[in-house]
Design a protein around this motif. Sequence first.
Motif, PDB file in Angstrom:
ATOM      1  N   ARG A   1       0.808  -1.214   0.000  1.00 18.09           N
ATOM      2  CA  ARG A   1       0.000   0.000   0.000  1.00 18.09           C
ATOM      3  C   ARG A   1       0.848   1.274   0.000  1.00 18.09           C
ATOM      4  O   ARG A   1       0.292   2.374  -0.054  1.00 18.09           O
ATOM      5  N   LEU A   2       2.157   1.113   0.092  1.00 16.38           N
ATOM      6  CA  LEU A   2       3.051   2.270   0.029  1.00 16.38           C
ATOM      7  C   LEU A   2       3.536   2.450  -1.400  1.00 16.38           C
ATOM      8  O   LEU A   2       3.924   1.484  -2.062  1.00 16.38           O
ATOM      9  N   THR A   3       3.547   3.680  -1.874  1.00 22.67           N
ATOM     10  CA  THR A   3       4.175   3.952  -3.171  1.00 22.67           C
ATOM     11  C   THR A   3       5.690   3.914  -2.982  1.00 22.67           C
ATOM     12  O   THR A   3       6.191   4.038  -1.850  1.00 22.67           O
ATOM     13  N   PRO A   4       6.471   3.725  -4.044  1.00 20.03           N
ATOM     14  CA  PRO A   4       7.927   3.767  -3.901  1.00 20.03           C
ATOM     15  C   PRO A   4       8.422   5.059  -3.252  1.00 20.03           C
ATOM     16  O   PRO A   4       9.362   5.036  -2.454  1.00 20.03           O
ATOM     17  N   GLY A   5       7.783   6.182  -3.575  1.00 24.40           N
ATOM     18  CA  GLY A   5       8.192   7.440  -2.961  1.00 24.40           C
ATOM     19  C   GLY A   5       7.916   7.478  -1.473  1.00 24.40           C
ATOM     20  O   GLY A   5       8.731   7.981  -0.693  1.00 24.40           O
ATOM     21  N   GLN A   6       6.777   6.947  -1.064  1.00 23.75           N
ATOM     22  CA  GLN A   6       6.455   6.899   0.370  1.00 23.75           C
ATOM     23  C   GLN A   6       7.396   5.951   1.111  1.00 23.75           C
ATOM     24  O   GLN A   6       7.819   6.241   2.238  1.00 23.75           O
ATOM     25  N   ALA A   7       7.728   4.817   0.479  1.00 23.29           N
ATOM     26  CA  ALA A   7       8.675   3.883   1.098  1.00 23.29           C
ATOM     27  C   ALA A   7      10.039   4.544   1.270  1.00 23.29           C
ATOM     28  O   ALA A   7      10.701   4.382   2.305  1.00 23.29           O
ATOM     29  N   ARG A   8      10.470   5.297   0.268  1.00 25.43           N
ATOM     30  CA  ARG A   8      11.752   5.993   0.354  1.00 25.43           C
ATOM     31  C   ARG A   8      11.727   7.027   1.478  1.00 25.43           C
ATOM     32  O   ARG A   8      12.692   7.177   2.233  1.00 25.43           O
ATOM     33  N   ALA A   9      10.616   7.724   1.627  1.00 24.06           N
ATOM     34  CA  ALA A   9      10.519   8.768   2.640  1.00 24.06           C
ATOM     35  C   ALA A   9      10.545   8.184   4.055  1.00 24.06           C
ATOM     36  O   ALA A   9      11.270   8.674   4.934  1.00 24.06           O
ATOM     37  N   VAL A  10       9.770   7.136   4.286  1.00 21.43           N
ATOM     38  CA  VAL A  10       9.732   6.579   5.635  1.00 21.43           C
ATOM     39  C   VAL A  10      11.047   5.890   5.979  1.00 21.43           C
ATOM     40  O   VAL A  10      11.493   5.911   7.144  1.00 21.43           O
ATOM     41  N   ALA A  11      11.709   5.294   4.984  1.00 24.44           N
ATOM     42  CA  ALA A  11      13.025   4.691   5.230  1.00 24.44           C
ATOM     43  C   ALA A  11      14.038   5.771   5.612  1.00 24.44           C
ATOM     44  O   ALA A  11      14.843   5.583   6.542  1.00 24.44           O
ATOM     45  N   ALA A  12      14.011   6.896   4.920  1.00 22.47           N
ATOM     46  CA  ALA A  12      14.933   7.992   5.234  1.00 22.47           C
ATOM     47  C   ALA A  12      14.660   8.545   6.625  1.00 22.47           C
ATOM     48  O   ALA A  12      15.595   8.898   7.353  1.00 22.47           O
ATOM     49  N   TRP A  13      13.381   8.629   7.003  1.00 23.73           N
ATOM     50  CA  TRP A  13      13.053   9.171   8.334  1.00 23.73           C
ATOM     51  C   TRP A  13      13.584   8.263   9.441  1.00 23.73           C
ATOM     52  O   TRP A  13      14.208   8.737  10.387  1.00 23.73           O
ATOM     53  N   PHE A  14      13.356   6.971   9.335  1.00 22.98           N
ATOM     54  CA  PHE A  14      13.871   6.062  10.354  1.00 22.98           C
ATOM     55  C   PHE A  14      15.401   6.092  10.392  1.00 22.98           C
ATOM     56  O   PHE A  14      16.000   6.039  11.486  1.00 22.98           O
TER      57      PHE A  14
END
Length: 365
Positions: A346-359
């Motif tokens: 349910r995550l777009t590639p952009g959302q996955a990239r953003a949450v990975a960067a935040w963690f």
Amino acid sequence: MNIRLTWRRAALALGGVLAAGFLFAWSGLFHVGATGGHWAVTNWFLHWVMRNSVRTAALTVEAPPDLDDRALVARAAGHYATGCAPCHGAPGEKQNPVIAQSLPAPPDFSHALDPWSPQELFVIVQQGVRYSGMPAWIEPMRRDEIWSVVAFLQRMPAMSSQDYQALSVGDGRPPGAGLHALSAPAPEAVADCARCHGRDGVGRDGDAFPIIAGQSEAYLLETLRAFAGGTRRSGMMQPAAARATDEDLQGLAAHYAAQPRVAAPAPSVQDAVLEEGGLIAREGIPLAQVPACLSCHGAAALARNPAWPRLDGQHADYLEGQLAAWRDGARGGGTQREVMATVAERLTPGQARAVAAWFASQPVR
């Protein structure tokens, strides 16, 4: 006298040839031993068929990633040393003379590597080669791992034996006698893991390997057992975990859980990306039915269930790659694998990239 060719006579002739061939095979007169080798024409024909098959299959393989990326090269080095070098040799390590008597004998990479394209090497590593003893990759969907092997193979002909040892062994040399407690895993098991993760669990070669130091013992043990049992899919980790005893897996989990937690270098991304990732981590994406990441990976959640992994300070590329593997159905895992697969889808590639960067940007607890 003319003999008229009819369908009946052709069928009888073909049946006779088949019967003669079957009789010859039944007699045992055909020599199947590997001592005699192939006729030159047989050897040529088999290699010709194999090359044509690989070339055709490679037409459907996607363009490779950056094969000069040292992290990509490093990921395959330890696996090559334990899973490939016994058959194919390596810089400074000759091919095993017993393996050299195979029919056909596997190519000796301590001398040279045939000029295959990256896509052709991908096909060979992923699919193996029938009738040659070359196995297929354990998890053919883990294309990231296969490309890592391709990157290593392409770099290997130019490696010195010292470069090869540094990449393949790393910190994996067995410790001296008396340096491990009786309750610790066997030195060989630690050395196997330390090839890539180091004895301190921090990894090496930039973001080539995830930071496992300071993860909970429960999570590490569940993960190792998932690798060993094949529910978490990896052609590199599964063989390493499967050849260890469960007692060793428990010792390894305790060893790496006891190591000090270290944060990876903060990723260089725009503030807007971090803000988006932080929002997903704290609040989720209600419209897409994505729960807040911190509901499982936050401090309070980890206190309730230590079998969930800590994500703070982890490499951003690793986290993003794991979400992609979940999304593609290539990863698997422990008891929560179905939940994570649903979230990742349910995550777009952009959302996955953003949450990975935040963690990755969060200080370790």
